[in-house]
Scaffold this motif. Structure first.
Motif, PDB file in Angstrom:
ATOM      1  N   LEU A  43       0.828  -1.203   0.000  1.00 39.59           N
ATOM      2  CA  LEU A  43       0.000   0.000   0.000  1.00 39.59           C
ATOM      3  C   LEU A  43       0.866   1.258   0.000  1.00 39.59           C
ATOM      4  O   LEU A  43       0.540   2.255  -0.671  1.00 39.59           O
ATOM      5  N   LEU A  44       1.962   1.225   0.744  1.00 38.01           N
ATOM      6  CA  LEU A  44       2.885   2.367   0.745  1.00 38.01           C
ATOM      7  C   LEU A  44       3.501   2.571  -0.626  1.00 38.01           C
ATOM      8  O   LEU A  44       3.715   3.725  -1.059  1.00 38.01           O
ATOM      9  N   PHE A  45       3.788   1.499  -1.327  1.00 39.99           N
ATOM     10  CA  PHE A  45       4.338   1.607  -2.680  1.00 39.99           C
ATOM     11  C   PHE A  45       3.336   2.306  -3.600  1.00 39.99           C
ATOM     12  O   PHE A  45       3.700   3.157  -4.422  1.00 39.99           O
ATOM     13  N   ARG A  46       2.046   1.973  -3.456  1.00 42.98           N
ATOM     14  CA  ARG A  46       1.017   2.634  -4.252  1.00 42.98           C
ATOM     15  C   ARG A  46       0.930   4.114  -3.893  1.00 42.98           C
ATOM     16  O   ARG A  46       0.768   4.973  -4.767  1.00 42.98           O
ATOM     17  N   MET A  47       1.050   4.406  -2.596  1.00 48.74           N
ATOM     18  CA  MET A  47       1.045   5.808  -2.179  1.00 48.74           C
ATOM     19  C   MET A  47       2.217   6.562  -2.790  1.00 48.74           C
ATOM     20  O   MET A  47       2.078   7.709  -3.255  1.00 48.74           O
ATOM     21  N   ASP A  48       3.393   5.918  -2.788  1.00 50.10           N
ATOM     22  CA  ASP A  48       4.587   6.553  -3.356  1.00 50.10           C
ATOM     23  C   ASP A  48       4.343   6.975  -4.794  1.00 50.10           C
ATOM     24  O   ASP A  48       4.713   8.091  -5.210  1.00 50.10           O
ATOM     25  N   GLN A  49       3.730   6.086  -5.563  1.00 47.02           N
ATOM     26  CA  GLN A  49       3.501   6.382  -6.980  1.00 47.02           C
ATOM     27  C   GLN A  49       2.487   7.508  -7.158  1.00 47.02           C
ATOM     28  O   GLN A  49       2.628   8.364  -8.042  1.00 47.02           O
ATOM     29  N   LEU A  50       1.462   7.509  -6.308  1.00 44.68           N
ATOM     30  CA  LEU A  50       0.464   8.573  -6.394  1.00 44.68           C
ATOM     31  C   LEU A  50       1.075   9.940  -6.059  1.00 44.68           C
ATOM     32  O   LEU A  50       0.800  10.943  -6.716  1.00 44.68           O
ATOM     33  N   VAL A  51       1.895   9.961  -5.007  1.00 45.00           N
ATOM     34  CA  VAL A  51       2.481  11.236  -4.572  1.00 45.00           C
ATOM     35  C   VAL A  51       3.457  11.775  -5.614  1.00 45.00           C
ATOM     36  O   VAL A  51       3.617  12.999  -5.761  1.00 45.00           O
ATOM     37  N   GLU A  52       4.108  10.889  -6.381  1.00 44.87           N
ATOM     38  CA  GLU A  52       5.010  11.358  -7.437  1.00 44.87           C
ATOM     39  C   GLU A  52       4.278  12.214  -8.470  1.00 44.87           C
ATOM     40  O   GLU A  52       4.877  13.066  -9.116  1.00 44.87           O
ATOM     41  N   MET A  53       2.976  11.994  -8.594  1.00 43.28           N
ATOM     42  CA  MET A  53       2.205  12.752  -9.588  1.00 43.28           C
ATOM     43  C   MET A  53       2.154  14.246  -9.250  1.00 43.28           C
ATOM     44  O   MET A  53       1.969  15.078 -10.139  1.00 43.28           O
ATOM     45  N   VAL A  54       2.272  14.591  -7.949  1.00 46.18           N
ATOM     46  CA  VAL A  54       2.125  15.997  -7.545  1.00 46.18           C
ATOM     47  C   VAL A  54       3.449  16.574  -7.043  1.00 46.18           C
ATOM     48  O   VAL A  54       3.462  17.548  -6.291  1.00 46.18           O
ATOM     49  N   ARG A  55       4.547  15.982  -7.478  1.00 48.16           N
ATOM     50  CA  ARG A  55       5.861  16.416  -6.988  1.00 48.16           C
ATOM     51  C   ARG A  55       6.079  17.909  -7.183  1.00 48.16           C
ATOM     52  O   ARG A  55       6.600  18.596  -6.291  1.00 48.16           O
ATOM     53  N   PHE A  56       5.678  18.420  -8.336  1.00 47.40           N
ATOM     54  CA  PHE A  56       5.907  19.840  -8.625  1.00 47.40           C
ATOM     55  C   PHE A  56       4.657  20.669  -8.390  1.00 47.40           C
ATOM     56  O   PHE A  56       4.745  21.869  -8.158  1.00 47.40           O
ATOM     57  N   GLU A  57       3.487  20.018  -8.438  1.00 45.85           N
ATOM     58  CA  GLU A  57       2.245  20.742  -8.218  1.00 45.85           C
ATOM     59  C   GLU A  57       2.017  21.046  -6.738  1.00 45.85           C
ATOM     60  O   GLU A  57       1.500  22.125  -6.391  1.00 45.85           O
ATOM     61  N   GLN A  58       2.415  20.088  -5.884  1.00 41.20           N
ATOM     62  CA  GLN A  58       2.263  20.251  -4.443  1.00 41.20           C
ATOM     63  C   GLN A  58       3.597  19.931  -3.750  1.00 41.20           C
ATOM     64  O   GLN A  58       3.740  18.916  -3.060  1.00 41.20           O
ATOM     65  N   PRO A  59       4.602  20.775  -3.918  1.00 35.91           N
ATOM     66  CA  PRO A  59       5.939  20.468  -3.397  1.00 35.91           C
ATOM     67  C   PRO A  59       5.990  20.330  -1.868  1.00 35.91           C
ATOM     68  O   PRO A  59       6.737  19.517  -1.343  1.00 35.91           O
ATOM     69  N   LEU A  60       5.184  21.119  -1.151  1.00 36.82           N
ATOM     70  CA  LEU A  60       5.201  21.041   0.308  1.00 36.82           C
ATOM     71  C   LEU A  60       4.667  19.687   0.779  1.00 36.82           C
ATOM     72  O   LEU A  60       5.275  19.029   1.628  1.00 36.82           O
ATOM     73  N   PHE A  61       3.530  19.264   0.216  1.00 34.80           N
ATOM     74  CA  PHE A  61       2.978  17.962   0.596  1.00 34.80           C
ATOM     75  C   PHE A  61       3.934  16.842   0.190  1.00 34.80           C
ATOM     76  O   PHE A  61       4.115  15.878   0.929  1.00 34.80           O
ATOM     77  N   TYR A  62       4.534  16.993  -0.990  1.00 32.15           N
ATOM     78  CA  TYR A  62       5.480  15.982  -1.470  1.00 32.15           C
ATOM     79  C   TYR A  62       6.631  15.803  -0.476  1.00 32.15           C
ATOM     80  O   TYR A  62       7.020  14.683  -0.146  1.00 32.15           O
ATOM     81  N   GLU A  63       7.159  16.920   0.021  1.00 38.90           N
ATOM     82  CA  GLU A  63       8.265  16.872   0.976  1.00 38.90           C
ATOM     83  C   GLU A  63       7.813  16.276   2.315  1.00 38.90           C
ATOM     84  O   GLU A  63       8.522  15.464   2.927  1.00 38.90           O
ATOM     85  N   GLN A  64       6.618  16.654   2.767  1.00 43.96           N
ATOM     86  CA  GLN A  64       6.098  16.120   4.031  1.00 43.96           C
ATOM     87  C   GLN A  64       5.908  14.602   3.947  1.00 43.96           C
ATOM     88  O   GLN A  64       6.242  13.873   4.886  1.00 43.96           O
ATOM     89  N   PHE A  65       5.376  14.162   2.818  1.00 42.57           N
ATOM     90  CA  PHE A  65       5.126  12.727   2.667  1.00 42.57           C
ATOM     91  C   PHE A  65       6.447  11.952   2.683  1.00 42.57           C
ATOM     92  O   PHE A  65       6.576  10.941   3.382  1.00 42.57           O
ATOM     93  N   ASN A  66       7.421  12.400   1.930  1.00 41.09           N
ATOM     94  CA  ASN A  66       8.693  11.687   1.866  1.00 41.09           C
ATOM     95  C   ASN A  66       9.443  11.722   3.193  1.00 41.09           C
ATOM     96  O   ASN A  66      10.145  10.764   3.541  1.00 41.09           O
ATOM     97  N   SER A  67       9.267  12.799   3.947  1.00 39.67           N
ATOM     98  CA  SER A  67       9.886  12.855   5.272  1.00 39.67           C
ATOM     99  C   SER A  67       9.233  11.849   6.216  1.00 39.67           C
ATOM    100  O   SER A  67       9.906  11.209   7.035  1.00 39.67           O
ATOM    101  N   SER A  68       7.910  11.697   6.081  1.00 40.23           N
ATOM    102  CA  SER A  68       7.197  10.763   6.950  1.00 40.23           C
ATOM    103  C   SER A  68       7.530   9.314   6.633  1.00 40.23           C
ATOM    104  O   SER A  68       7.320   8.420   7.461  1.00 40.23           O
ATOM    105  N   ARG A  69       8.060   9.045   5.429  1.00 34.93           N
ATOM    106  CA  ARG A  69       8.371   7.674   5.011  1.00 34.93           C
ATOM    107  C   ARG A  69       9.699   7.166   5.555  1.00 34.93           C
ATOM    108  O   ARG A  69      10.060   6.011   5.365  1.00 34.93           O
ATOM    109  N   LYS A  70      10.438   8.014   6.243  1.00 36.44           N
ATOM    110  CA  LYS A  70      11.742   7.607   6.758  1.00 36.44           C
ATOM    111  C   LYS A  70      11.566   6.804   8.043  1.00 36.44           C
ATOM    112  O   LYS A  70      10.831   7.209   8.944  1.00 36.44           O
TER     113      LYS A  70
END
Length: 306
Positions: free
Chosen positions: A183-210
């Motif tokens: 499920l996390l892998f699916r989330m990763d792929q979805l979040v990649e879609m908004v990497r540049f559209e939603q940079p703040l959320f993108y950064e928050q999500f990747n930080s939470s994955r550590k």
């Protein structure tokens, strides 16, 4: 659940909290995210429930059994030692041989044998209780030993059931972790879609994955080793008998410590030349410290008879 799994679960909970706090407008950018979130949250709740069940079986029933065994062994050893003293006084070599034990022998006996050994000591002392009264053996002390034997035998089947339950929990936990990784892998792929559209959320999500590894940095066990007079003992070898045993040596002040001991009930041995070996069974929980300060007894040096 081991330390790595607990660290991974902590990460998963951070990710779940992020999704919960995300605004509907951002959530709307991710197809099927509500279904993914729902299954992910369900799995996390199940992991918490299974961990509580596994932990109860590992540190509840098992610890109670070992505590009862320790008390029973100490009672039997004490009564055997007093009976041996009586046997020596009346020059009964046969009786002396029947009740001569070292305490370490009780520790090393298999579960199926130790209760029978204690029962044999009880039977011998019960028949001699009048003669043993001057040596401190009483009906009360014999009744206490008999009750400990009864409790130890009663808990044996529960412990075997606990082992079966633990294996079942462990298997189910592994399956849930694997499902959440997908499920996390699916989330990763979805979040990649908004990497540049939603940079703040993108950064928050990747930080939470550590995954933050905490298990190996925190103290698991510490204590201070002294003799019967309260004096610290240095150079005592302490061994925690995990699947891969680890050892340490006490300092000049008798202090010792261990980090990163995996969760479970493990035997901890304390040994030094000139002192009686001591073995204790301690329950460890990841990221929680156990404090234990043993008092070691000196070995009695036997005098040569001329």
């Amino acid at each position: 659940m081991n330390a790595k799994q607990l660290d991974e679960l902590s990460m998963q909970k951070v990710v779940e909290k992020l999704w919960t706090n995300t605004t509907p407008s951002i959530l709307a950018l991710f197809p099927e995210i509500e279904t993914i979130k729902g299954q992910y949250k369900t799995n996390i709740d199940l992991l918490d429930n299974f961990y509580n069940g596994q932990n109860t079986n590992r540190t509840g029933t098992a610890l109670s059994k070992e505590e009862i065994r320790t008390v029973m062994s100490q009672q039997a050893y004490t009564i055997a030692a007093k009976t041996c003293a009586y046997a020596i006084a009346i020059d009964d070599e046969e009786l002396q041989m029947k009740v001569t034990y070292t305490y370490s022998s009780f520790v090393e006996l298999r579960q199926a044998v130790v209760a029978n050994t204690c029962q044999e000591i009880f039977d011998i002392a019960r028949d001699l209780v009048t003669e043993l009264t001057p040596y401190g053996v009483s009906e009360a002390s014999l009744n206490e030993l008999r009750e400990s034997i009864r409790q130890f035998r009663a808990i044996q089947p529960k412990t075997r059931e606990g082992i079966v339950d633990k294996k079942l929990f462990t298997s189910q936990i592994a399956d849930l972790f694997e499902e959440n990784r997908k499920l996390l892998f699916r989330m990763d792929q979805l979040v990649e879609m908004v990497r540049f559209e939603q940079p703040l959320f993108y950064e928050q999500f990747n930080s939470s994955r550590k995954i933050i590894e905490t298990g190996n940095r925190k103290l698991s066990l510490r204590g201070n080793i002294t003799d019967e007079l309260g004096q610290p003992i240095k150079d005592v070898k302490i061994t925690v008998e995990t699947k891969k045993p680890v050892s340490a040596t006490s300092t000049d002040k008798g202090n010792y410590q261990f980090k990163g001991i995996p969760g479970g009930v493990w035997a901890v041995t304390y040994s030094k030349l000139g002192y009686k070996d001591q073995k204790e069974f301690l329950a460890f929980t990841p990221n929680q410290r156990v404090d234990f300060s043993p008092v070691l007894q000196q070995e009695v040096q036997k005098q040569a008879v001329s």
